[in-house]
Design an enzyme around this catalytic site. Structure first.
Site, mmCIF file in Angstrom:
data_model
loop_
_atom_site.group_PDB
_atom_site.id
_atom_site.type_symbol
_atom_site.label_atom_id
_atom_site.label_comp_id
_atom_site.label_asym_id
_atom_site.label_seq_id
_atom_site.Cartn_x
_atom_site.Cartn_y
_atom_site.Cartn_z
ATOM 1 N N ALA A 66 0.856 -1.184 0.000
ATOM 2 C CA ALA A 66 0.000 0.000 0.000
ATOM 3 C C ALA A 66 0.893 1.236 0.000
ATOM 4 C CB ALA A 66 -0.905 -0.020 1.221
ATOM 5 N N GLY A 109 1.014 -5.172 0.936
ATOM 6 C CA GLY A 109 -0.204 -5.307 0.136
ATOM 7 C C GLY A 109 0.070 -5.895 -1.244
ATOM 8 N N GLU A 112 0.007 -9.492 -0.642
ATOM 9 C CA GLU A 112 -1.394 -9.854 -0.378
ATOM 10 C C GLU A 112 -2.201 -9.866 -1.671
ATOM 11 O OE1 GLU A 112 -1.599 -6.778 2.642
ATOM 12 O OE2 GLU A 112 -2.262 -8.284 4.096
ATOM 13 N N GLU A 132 5.231 -5.055 7.111
ATOM 14 C CA GLU A 132 4.427 -4.067 7.838
ATOM 15 C C GLU A 132 4.913 -3.851 9.265
ATOM 16 O OE1 GLU A 132 3.239 -6.432 5.867
ATOM 17 O OE2 GLU A 132 1.511 -5.734 4.734
#
Ligand code: DAK
Length: 258
Positions: A66, A109, A112, A132
């Site tokens: 992200a 992300g 993911e 993260e």
């Protein structure tokens, strides 16, 4: 299609290709990119000329997660109400098979996103991780759940709690990717795999995807009952009649998706 700013879309015969395209930000998945990605996925999913979809980045990076610049000052309420995670969830509703073609970094992300796809083709330079923890957060788009279901508790703990990165060959060993190929071939390999899928009986393909996904969501008894119901359902399709007739007549089937 064609009006996107953060992705590029192409059609290769019956395969829709989506390239994540924010190279200066290492393809960080900002809200605009996630919106455009899900819009493009929905468009390919609705297009009967498309049978399978490939998502890729570039040779150096699939996606570095992200967008940290976008999130840095956010409050919990901002994150909760942003709708960002709804975009990830929409990817799960795509009925056609999605292949992630990963080269270079797939982090946070980005990893993911790859795990949300149905298959992963990796280049030899692919590297997967959930960093993260270094930012004082945890994975929020399935990283603690899909990863653990795939690699088991102990390795998942190391990846999520201690930023252990996996190189392509390790990812293959732990069942996280379908195959590893030289960097100059990873996209062609993913496209070829997608073409094979796109040539298959469309309704059976869709139901097969749903049934395998169901295995991750439910008990064995429930899953087996679900499989049986959709198995019977396929005997209501023209494609089942055609597939079995073609076998008996020793010819190639002509799928209608009916
Ligand atoms: N966000 C924004 N910009 C990024 C970025 C990212 N994730 N990753 C890289 N960049 C930018 C860098 O800031 C830099 O930009 P400039 O400084 O040139 O403007 C440029 O890309 C190149 O990066 P580096 O200079 O760092 O390049 P290196 O080759 O040295 O390193 C790297 C490459 C990929 C190893 C490094 O950039 C890196 O570690 N990036 C961060 C990886 C990371 O921490 N990813 C996790 C992000 S958190 C949610 C659910 C899930 C999420 C969010 C919300 N909800 C439920 C709402 C997901 C969260 C995450 O993914």
């Amino acid at each position: 299609m064609g009006e996107y700013q953060t992705i590029l879309t192409e059609v290769h015969e019956r395969v829709g290709l989506i390239r994540l395209n924010r190279p200066r930000a290492f393809n960080a998945l900002n809200a605009q990119l996630m919106q455009e990605l899900t819009d493009a996925l929905s468009a390919f999913d609705a297009d009967p000329a498309i049978g399978a979809i490939v998502i890729t980045g570039n040779e150096k990076v699939f996606a570095a997660g992200a967008d940290i610049k976008e999130m840095a000052a956010a409050t919990a309420a901002d994150m909760l109400t942003s709708g960002y995670i709804d975009l990830f969830d929409r990817i799960r509703t795509v009925s056609k098979p999605i292949i992630a073609a990963v080269s270079g970094w797939a982090l946070g992300g980005g990893f993911e996103l790859a795990m949300t796809c149905d298959m992963i083709v990796a280049s030899e330079t692919a590297q997967f991780g959930q960093p993260e923890i270094n930012l004082g957060i945890i994975p929020g788009a399935g990283g603690t759940q899909r990863l653990t279901r795939t690699v088991g508790k102990y390795l998942a703990m190391e990846i999520v709690l201690n930023d252990r990165r996996l190189k392509a060959e390790e990812a293959l060993r732990f069942g996280l990717v379908n195959r590893v190929v030289p960097v100059e071939r990873y996209l062609d390999e993913a496209l070829a795999l997608a073409q094979q899928l796109a040539a298959r009986a469309p309704l059976a393909l869709r139901i097969a995807k749903e049934a395998v996904n169901r295995a991750l969501e439910t008990s064995l008894t429930e899953g087996l009952a679900y499989e049986r119901r959709v198995f019977y359902l396929l005997f209501a399709t023209d494609d089942q009649k055609e597939g079995m007739a073609a076998f008996l007549e020793k010819r190639q089937p002509q799928w209608q998706g009916k």
